[in-house]
Design an enzyme around this catalytic site. Sequence first.
Site, PDB file in Angstrom:
ATOM      1  N   ASP A 143       0.864  -1.193   0.000  1.00  0.00           N
ATOM      2  CA  ASP A 143       0.000   0.000   0.000  1.00  0.00           C
ATOM      3  C   ASP A 143       0.895   1.235   0.000  1.00  0.00           C
ATOM      4  O   ASP A 143       0.764   2.119   0.844  1.00  0.00           O
ATOM      5  CB  ASP A 143      -0.910  -0.014   1.224  1.00  0.00           C
ATOM      6  CG  ASP A 143      -2.059   0.988   1.110  1.00  0.00           C
ATOM      7  OD1 ASP A 143      -2.444   1.331  -0.022  1.00  0.00           O
ATOM      8  OD2 ASP A 143      -2.573   1.426   2.151  1.00  0.00           O
ATOM      9  N   ASN A 181       1.873   6.851   3.240  1.00  0.00           N
ATOM     10  CA  ASN A 181       2.678   5.889   3.978  1.00  0.00           C
ATOM     11  C   ASN A 181       4.171   6.128   3.820  1.00  0.00           C
ATOM     12  O   ASN A 181       4.985   5.260   4.153  1.00  0.00           O
ATOM     13  CB  ASN A 181       2.330   4.459   3.544  1.00  0.00           C
ATOM     14  CG  ASN A 181       1.028   3.984   4.150  1.00  0.00           C
ATOM     15  OD1 ASN A 181       0.635   4.441   5.220  1.00  0.00           O
ATOM     16  ND2 ASN A 181       0.334   3.084   3.470  1.00  0.00           N
ATOM     17  N   ASP A 231       3.588   1.517   8.063  1.00  0.00           N
ATOM     18  CA  ASP A 231       2.340   0.803   7.816  1.00  0.00           C
ATOM     19  C   ASP A 231       2.457  -0.319   6.779  1.00  0.00           C
ATOM     20  O   ASP A 231       2.206  -0.117   5.592  1.00  0.00           O
ATOM     21  CB  ASP A 231       1.241   1.771   7.400  1.00  0.00           C
ATOM     22  CG  ASP A 231      -0.133   1.121   7.463  1.00  0.00           C
ATOM     23  OD1 ASP A 231      -0.232  -0.012   7.959  1.00  0.00           O
ATOM     24  OD2 ASP A 231      -1.105   1.753   7.007  1.00  0.00           O
TER      25      ASP A 231
END
Length: 315
Positions: free
Chosen positions: A202, A207, A219
Amino acid sequence: MSIEAPYATLDPDHVLDAVTACGLWPDGRLLALNSYENRVWQVGIEDATPVVAKFYRPHRWSDAAILEEHAFAQELAEADIPMVAPLVFGGRTLLHHDGFRYALTPRRGGRAPSLESPEQLEWLGRLIARIHSTGARQSFEHRGRIDRATLIEQPMQAVLASTLLPPSQHAAYRSAAERVNRAVTDRFEAVGPVRQLRLHGDCHPGNVLWTDAGPHFVDLDDARMGPAVQDLWMLASDEKAMNALLDGYQQMREFDFGELALVPALRAMRQLHYAGWIAARWHDPAFPAAFPFAAEPRWWEQHIADLHELADELM
């Protein structure tokens, strides 16, 4: 806790008690951080740097899958890759308190990267290549992969089972989603086999945190097996940005340029998954508050139109 309101009992006292149970001394300062899938708090610590407490959504990941996430983060950190890894207490990174599973990490600040800067994009490309070099050493056993079952079929069923999608739009939605599914299948078959490796999963700008010393990643909640390009395309707004990322990437690791043909398929999968994610989580009180547009028929009309456009792009 309940499936309908999984965080109903997670009040500030529970957060402070969970941190105290690790032998830390919270000073009472709490800051709720932006997260819908999990619940994440910054917790001030007496005479020390604050920590971030992440409480995992019940029933989403198994303990084994969460521990794989933690082990990957630690492996990256040990390779001097700037990844925020969980803290260890009594030999454990996955902690339990009053029915919740959680982990603590150091607080690492930063700002969003400048995705218009070729220098920053090259830097990110080098770091992602290093993540992938480490990720290629072994495979996840419990975290799944970037595939149609996870990102198309399951979200599609969640939407069709939800009260959010107006009954009058069921047939139109099903038709659009099935077109995307067929087009994605055809694109992956046309590209052929690509190497699967452990990914961030992701890797969007939220992030990545930039400091004067450079970027660091946070994350790994969506870490999965998949193609390398998955961790690049969300940082590239256009071809020029992708080229800058790849200039940096190739300084550290070879890249299979055939994977670029997967980007429209990965984009379509993410967009379809987004609607399914909202539908599947609508029972959580945080979701109607954060995504009120999903209760409006016109949003689903636009989503259906967007799916057709994505399918057309893949034809």
